[in-house]
Design a protein around this motif. Structure first.
Motif, mmCIF file in Angstrom:
data_model
loop_
_atom_site.group_PDB
_atom_site.id
_atom_site.type_symbol
_atom_site.label_atom_id
_atom_site.label_comp_id
_atom_site.label_asym_id
_atom_site.label_seq_id
_atom_site.Cartn_x
_atom_site.Cartn_y
_atom_site.Cartn_z
ATOM 1 N N THR A 272 33.657 34.933 42.119
ATOM 2 C CA THR A 272 34.743 33.990 42.330
ATOM 3 C C THR A 272 35.794 34.192 41.243
ATOM 4 O O THR A 272 35.647 35.069 40.383
ATOM 5 C CB THR A 272 34.240 32.526 42.435
ATOM 6 N N LYS A 273 36.882 33.414 41.341
ATOM 7 C CA LYS A 273 37.994 33.637 40.406
ATOM 8 C C LYS A 273 38.558 32.322 39.915
ATOM 9 O O LYS A 273 38.660 31.363 40.677
ATOM 10 C CB LYS A 273 39.131 34.408 41.085
ATOM 11 N N ILE A 274 38.962 32.346 38.664
ATOM 12 C CA ILE A 274 39.634 31.196 38.070
ATOM 13 C C ILE A 274 41.130 31.546 37.979
ATOM 14 O O ILE A 274 41.483 32.627 37.500
ATOM 15 C CB ILE A 274 39.012 30.846 36.688
ATOM 16 N N PRO A 275 41.995 30.660 38.485
ATOM 17 C CA PRO A 275 43.411 31.030 38.519
ATOM 18 C C PRO A 275 44.071 31.048 37.136
ATOM 19 O O PRO A 275 43.582 30.407 36.199
ATOM 20 C CB PRO A 275 44.034 29.941 39.391
ATOM 21 N N GLY A 276 45.190 31.749 37.061
ATOM 22 C CA GLY A 276 45.936 31.889 35.812
ATOM 23 C C GLY A 276 46.428 30.575 35.234
ATOM 24 O O GLY A 276 46.809 30.512 34.064
ATOM 25 N N GLU A 277 46.395 29.505 36.022
ATOM 26 C CA GLU A 277 46.870 28.195 35.527
ATOM 27 C C GLU A 277 45.761 27.420 34.836
ATOM 28 O O GLU A 277 45.992 26.317 34.352
ATOM 29 C CB GLU A 277 47.401 27.338 36.691
ATOM 30 N N ARG A 278 44.538 27.962 34.833
ATOM 31 C CA ARG A 278 43.409 27.188 34.296
ATOM 32 C C ARG A 278 42.750 27.913 33.142
ATOM 33 O O ARG A 278 41.534 27.843 32.981
ATOM 34 C CB ARG A 278 42.363 26.992 35.402
ATOM 35 N N LEU A 279 43.533 28.596 32.334
ATOM 36 C CA LEU A 279 42.898 29.489 31.361
ATOM 37 C C LEU A 279 42.798 28.924 29.950
ATOM 38 O O LEU A 279 42.316 29.602 29.039
ATOM 39 C CB LEU A 279 43.597 30.861 31.370
ATOM 40 N N ALA A 280 43.244 27.673 29.752
ATOM 41 C CA ALA A 280 43.018 27.038 28.440
ATOM 42 C C ALA A 280 41.511 26.809 28.299
ATOM 43 O O ALA A 280 40.808 26.609 29.307
ATOM 44 C CB ALA A 280 43.767 25.713 28.366
ATOM 45 N N TYR A 281 41.035 26.821 27.061
ATOM 46 C CA TYR A 281 39.594 26.712 26.792
ATOM 47 C C TYR A 281 38.930 25.587 27.591
ATOM 48 O O TYR A 281 37.963 25.804 28.312
ATOM 49 C CB TYR A 281 39.399 26.525 25.281
ATOM 50 N N HIS A 282 39.476 24.372 27.477
ATOM 51 C CA HIS A 282 38.821 23.230 28.131
ATOM 52 C C HIS A 282 38.898 23.328 29.658
ATOM 53 O O HIS A 282 37.989 22.906 30.369
ATOM 54 C CB HIS A 282 39.427 21.898 27.647
ATOM 55 N N ASP A 283 39.973 23.917 30.166
ATOM 56 C CA ASP A 283 40.107 24.071 31.625
ATOM 57 C C ASP A 283 39.097 25.080 32.176
ATOM 58 O O ASP A 283 38.559 24.905 33.270
ATOM 59 C CB ASP A 283 41.530 24.519 31.982
ATOM 60 N N VAL A 284 38.860 26.128 31.411
ATOM 61 C CA VAL A 284 37.899 27.145 31.871
ATOM 62 C C VAL A 284 36.533 26.494 32.052
ATOM 63 O O VAL A 284 35.868 26.674 33.082
ATOM 64 C CB VAL A 284 37.805 28.331 30.870
ATOM 65 N N LYS A 285 36.147 25.694 31.073
ATOM 66 C CA LYS A 285 34.814 25.067 31.131
ATOM 67 C C LYS A 285 34.691 24.130 32.342
ATOM 68 O O LYS A 285 33.722 24.169 33.086
ATOM 69 C CB LYS A 285 34.533 24.281 29.840
ATOM 70 N N ARG A 286 35.709 23.327 32.539
ATOM 71 C CA ARG A 286 35.654 22.353 33.630
ATOM 72 C C ARG A 286 35.731 23.032 35.003
ATOM 73 O O ARG A 286 34.995 22.682 35.934
ATOM 74 C CB ARG A 286 36.836 21.402 33.467
ATOM 75 N N ALA A 287 36.614 24.018 35.119
ATOM 76 C CA ALA A 287 36.761 24.724 36.396
ATOM 77 C C ALA A 287 35.453 25.422 36.781
ATOM 78 O O ALA A 287 35.083 25.487 37.960
ATOM 79 C CB ALA A 287 37.889 25.746 36.293
ATOM 80 N N THR A 288 34.754 25.923 35.779
ATOM 81 C CA THR A 288 33.504 26.646 36.039
ATOM 82 C C THR A 288 32.442 25.693 36.595
ATOM 83 O O THR A 288 31.733 26.020 37.549
ATOM 84 C CB THR A 288 32.991 27.307 34.744
#
Ligand SMILES: NC(=O)c1ccc[n+]([C@@H]2O[C@H](COP(=O)([O-])OP(=O)(O)OC[C@H]3O[C@@H](n4cnc5c(N)ncnc54)[C@H](OP(=O)(O)O)[C@@H]3O)[C@@H](O)[C@H]2O)c1
Length: 315
Positions: free
Chosen positions: A83-99
């Motif tokens: 799967t992929k995480i979009p370029g708008e969610r790449l801040a540290y805290h966003d990566v964790k939550r999106a995952t």
């Protein structure tokens, strides 16, 4: 079905994968849940074990539906899900939550291949910050392998340099007989680094299958409405190649789409992930594996398509 190693990872994936953007419910029109299930079932039956989705596909709908279907079919742990995480969610805290949200939708304990969908173009998050979060996810067992998508070589290298322990295994890029830009800079970099090229739009969004002709080109209501490839001016160019694929395919008893995918498979680094909306399409796409175009036929296609010019300035 033949299988390939994904980069230098421990994963072996079917050389023809499965793109699940078609399950988003928006970009490609509606694919009903039952039809999606039959399509995935057919893919599994034919040896496909590599499924690609993304958080942005239908705002989670594609992940959710794919996760649900694989669980129902008892295949969740037998396949490789990317799967992929979009370029708008790449801040540290966003990566964790999106995952966390992706894992829940996919019904998995770990994401097999977690790709950064595109670089942080608008939010200007340093790649080192994103990669720190990605590496922690691997250490925590929530992600098995890290991949990229739409990353030019210089940025891909920066991403790799930001990782302390892990190797990036792949870059997912547009690559098909008509759109071959990656060959100049991207492919040589990937080869040097031992990363796989996961090829998106390997059928040029259906243009290479031969079912759309300059005479019956529909006015698409989906993602193709604004794709320059389907502008009549460009489509006429594309049609030249489709005819060649058709002619060559006849020798092998293969369709133009199967020839187009097989042309990509000649490079052991490349793993196409055609999108399919129904069992018939998946069956045809899988028929691109298990045989090889002759050197001469491969060269004819390569030469003819090298003169194609897709005009992107249309207004
Ligand atoms: N990383 C990225 O930025 C990115 C971007 C785009 C896509 N992707 C991934 O790559 C996957 C594939 O790319 P794509 O969806 O852009 O394009 P594609 O695979 O080149 O084309 C898919 C479309 O072609 C038609 N088709 C497929 N198989 C066919 C067959 N056997 N016979 C006739 N028509 C057939 C279907 O549409 P119709 O039946 O409506 O013609 C299908 O929706 C996606 O699902 C997604 O996972 C990633």
């Amino acid at each position: 079905m033949r299988y390939r190693r994904l980069g230098r990872s421990g994963l072996r994936v079917s050389e023809v994968g499965f793109g699940a953007w078609q399950f988003s419910g928006d970009a490609w029109g509606e694919v009903r849940a039952e039809e999606a299930e039959r399509t995935v079932e057919k893919a599994l039956e034919l040896g496909v074990n590599f499924f690609d989705t993304a958080q942005v596909y239908g705002r989670g709908r594609s992940e959710e539906l794919l996760g649900e279907i694989l669980r129902k079919l008892g295949a969740t742990d037998e396949v490789v899900i990317a799967t992929k995480i979009p370029g708008e969610r790449l801040a540290y805290h966003d990566v964790k939550r999106a995952t966390e949200l992706s894992l829940r939708r996919l019904r998995k304990d770990a994401i097999d291949l977690y790709q950064i969908h595109w670089p942080s173009i608008w939010n200007h998050v340093p790649i080192s910050e994103t990669m720190k979060a990605m590496e922690e996810l691997v250490e925590a067992g929530l992600v098995r392998y890290i991949g990229l998508s739409n990353f030019p070589p210089c940025l891909a290298e920066q991403a790799q340099q930001s990782l302390k322990k892990h190797e990036i295994v792949s870059n997912q890029l547009r690559y098909n007989v008509l759109e071959r830009e990656v060959e100049k800079e991207y492919l040589p970099y990937l080869r040097e680094r031992g990363m796989s090229l996961i090829a998106w739009s390997p059928l040029a969004k259906g243009a290479l299958t031969g079912k759309y002709t300059p005479e019956n080109l529909p006015s698409f209501q989906d993602v193709r409405a604004n794709d320059p490839l389907f502008h009549p001016e460009n489509f006429r160019e594309a049609w030249r190649i489709v005819q060649l694929l058709k002619e060559i395919g006849e020798k092998y008893g293969k369709t133009p789409g199967q020839v187009a995918l097989n042309w990509l498979l000649r490079d052991p680094l490349v793993i196409p992930i055609p999108g399919a909306k129904n069992p018939r399409q998946v069956e045809e796409n899988v028929g691109a594996s298990g045989w090889t175009l002759s050197e001469e036929d491969w060269r004819r296609i390569t030469e003819a398509s090298s003169t194609i010019r897709i005009n992107r300035v249309l207004w």
